[in-house]
Design an enzyme around this catalytic site. Sequence first.
Site, PDB file in Angstrom:
ATOM      1  N   GLY A   1     -23.108 -17.263  11.291  1.00  0.00           N
ATOM      2  CA  GLY A   1     -22.428 -16.733  10.115  1.00  0.00           C
ATOM      3  C   GLY A   1     -20.982 -16.421  10.426  1.00  0.00           C
ATOM      4  CD  GLN A   2     -17.195 -19.528  10.702  1.00  0.00           C
ATOM      5  OE1 GLN A   2     -17.114 -20.191   9.676  1.00  0.00           O
ATOM      6  NE2 GLN A   2     -16.542 -19.838  11.812  1.00  0.00           N
TER       7      GLN A   2
ATOM      8  CB  THR B   1     -13.193  -8.706  10.683  1.00  0.00           C
ATOM      9  OG1 THR B   1     -14.545  -8.333  10.407  1.00  0.00           O
ATOM     10  CG2 THR B   1     -12.290  -8.191   9.571  1.00  0.00           C
TER      11      THR B   1
ATOM     12  CE  LYS C   1     -19.652  -8.504  12.631  1.00  0.00           C
ATOM     13  NZ  LYS C   1     -20.087  -7.466  11.666  1.00  0.00           N
TER      14      LYS C   1
ATOM     15  CG  ASP D   1     -20.674  -6.400   2.477  1.00  0.00           C
ATOM     16  OD1 ASP D   1     -20.797  -6.795   1.295  1.00  0.00           O
ATOM     17  OD2 ASP D   1     -20.251  -7.130   3.391  1.00  0.00           O
TER      18      ASP D   1
END
Length: 712
Positions: free
Chosen positions: A16-17, A20, A38, A135
């Site tokens: 995933g991207q 930040t 991460k 989020d």
Amino acid sequence: MQSTANYLWLLNDVLGQGATASVYKARHKKTGDQYAVKVFNHVSYLRPYEVQMREFEMLRKLNHKNIVKLFAVEEVGATKQKVLVMEYCAGGSLLNVLEESENAFGLSESEFLIVMGSVVGGMNQLRENGVVHRDIKPGNIMRVVGDDGQSIYKLTDFGAARELEDDEKFLSLYGTEEYLHPDMYERAVLRKPQKKAYGVTVDLWSIGVTFYQAATGSLPFIPYGGPRKNKEMMFKITTEKPEGAIAGVQWRDCGPVEWSYELPTSCRLCQGLKDLLVPILTNILEADQAKCWGFDQFFAEANDILHRVVIHIFSLQQATLLKIYIHSYNTINILLGAIFKQTKISPQNQEFIYEGHRLELELTQEVHCLPKITEDRPIILVSVEPTVPIGVIYKGPEIPMFPPKFDLINDANLAKTVTSAVHHLLRITKSLMKCQDLMLRGMYWILVILKEDCRKTLQQFTTLNLKLSFCQNAMMKIKTLSGPQANLPEVSSLRDKLQSAVELMSTSSQNVQNSQKQLDLMAAEWSKSSETHHEDSTIGKVEVLLEKVFAIHQLLRKDRLKMKLQYNEEQIHKFEKIKMGMHAKKVQMLVKEESVQKYLKLLASTKDWMRIACEIRKQLRSFNSQSVDLGENLENYEAHLNKILDVELPRLQEEQQTVTKLPAAADYSEQKYMDMIIRMKELKLEMEVLLRELQYNNVIIERFSVQKPHGV
């Protein structure tokens, strides 16, 4: 290849991207175990230091099965980039699950409940630690598969999280557009200046959007052109939403918004769960933070659903499978009320059959005392009064046509839509087949029970005939012994009553025998329908076509990744696209012309059968009531006749002997002769009853061995 002191990963193993950071699949250098790392980019270092450290600190203090676990914080060799080493979730994210063609109309009911329980568990851990996530979205809910094969979902990405108590507010903006609370959306997306502060309830809005998407496969609020293209309308929909609405879609440019207050028909959740979920969505998808539920109420209502058990009920006349969500400690009386809410069949008209036998329920009995009930072995609900059939409620999906123009991106998108539609058609076919299974099973049990009721009713009539015969013989005995000159007016009255009883018994017996003949005809029709049903292969045909459609879908997805095809590949692409359209249309035809038609035919037959069955049941209830009354009357008649024989007749005979001087021995011999005749007639009737029962049992055994349906 990138590495830290203990872990290494390839840059093309991206999980995933974000703005930040990027997440990669990594391995431990010594054990080879898989982890997720991460890696923060340079943009992340532009943030204040305390913001950079916040995610590390959050994950260190959180320890829960529904939150992705942090194992270590390391640095990339030369660059000194910070790296979070976290639990690897091989199942991807909830967003990945929802993007599968099978889940285009939402998750299955069992999977949705797992998502709901996981989110509630994870969020409860956050609130206990005074953390607001900010989020929440399907992309930040990861999936792993447990040892039992069931999914476990975990909250991740705490880059936007911060500590915040229930009564505190914050001003900074984080989150993803489609899941943002309207107050935050106005400032973050529309860039409109405002001085609103935001509380912990912003997470509840995001949870509401996520739950709706998990249940339906779609976002709840969609302006024409999509949320990213029509931002002003997106804000207008969310802020002007009518009270009670849980979704709003604008279908044309500048057109009105179509509001929804219920989950759509295509949603895979049952009505029982929808009824419990909609009030939660209504109260957390509330733009006014003052009106929105707090977390305490949300947790209470969500956990109330999660702690309920499911009682599977099939309403036979309505041809509807129900799932009643109820607490195991609730009483049967509450269960009957819940059934009434979904069926409108009043509790006094509800009768139940389970595994071929009447299920007698005590109102004060608790639900956990019910027998083991499953979706394939539900309780059959039968209404005493006629009920209108409802059947399976479904809406067939539209299958789009592929345009002749060659377009890799559009073709791949359409292929996903077509595959999703075929998945949905297969689910509809299976629902129709399950409904037919249960209709046939329920009718078989109704027939068996009614035949047994007819047999018992005729047996009651036989017993009453014996009593009636005794009374008639007693009358004959009285007439013979009393002589023509005897004055016994009560005997004449009883004679008339016995004659009425004879006529009633004859008519009732004939009606019950006619009912038996009707049941035999229904059994023959049922046998034909059952045979046709078990020969139906529509599901298998649709499954084969779905495999072909899915294979083409995978091919078109691969073509899309190439972005450009050689001539031969392009020709294959075009041919496969045509084949996919043909396969999908064939599925549509199979469902419409075979599955639906057979289902409607059986539904009509079941409606007629149940109408006849209801009439027979009413007649039998009436006959049984008459039998009880007649039995009491005959007992009274018998007692009265015995009194005449024992008291009145000896007195009368004594008077006659005084006048005619007849020898007492002659009277005694004649009376003994009459008693013997009466006893012989009684024995004959008893033998006839026994013979009838043996013959009936033989017939039942033969029918069970020949007609017993598959799976009963």
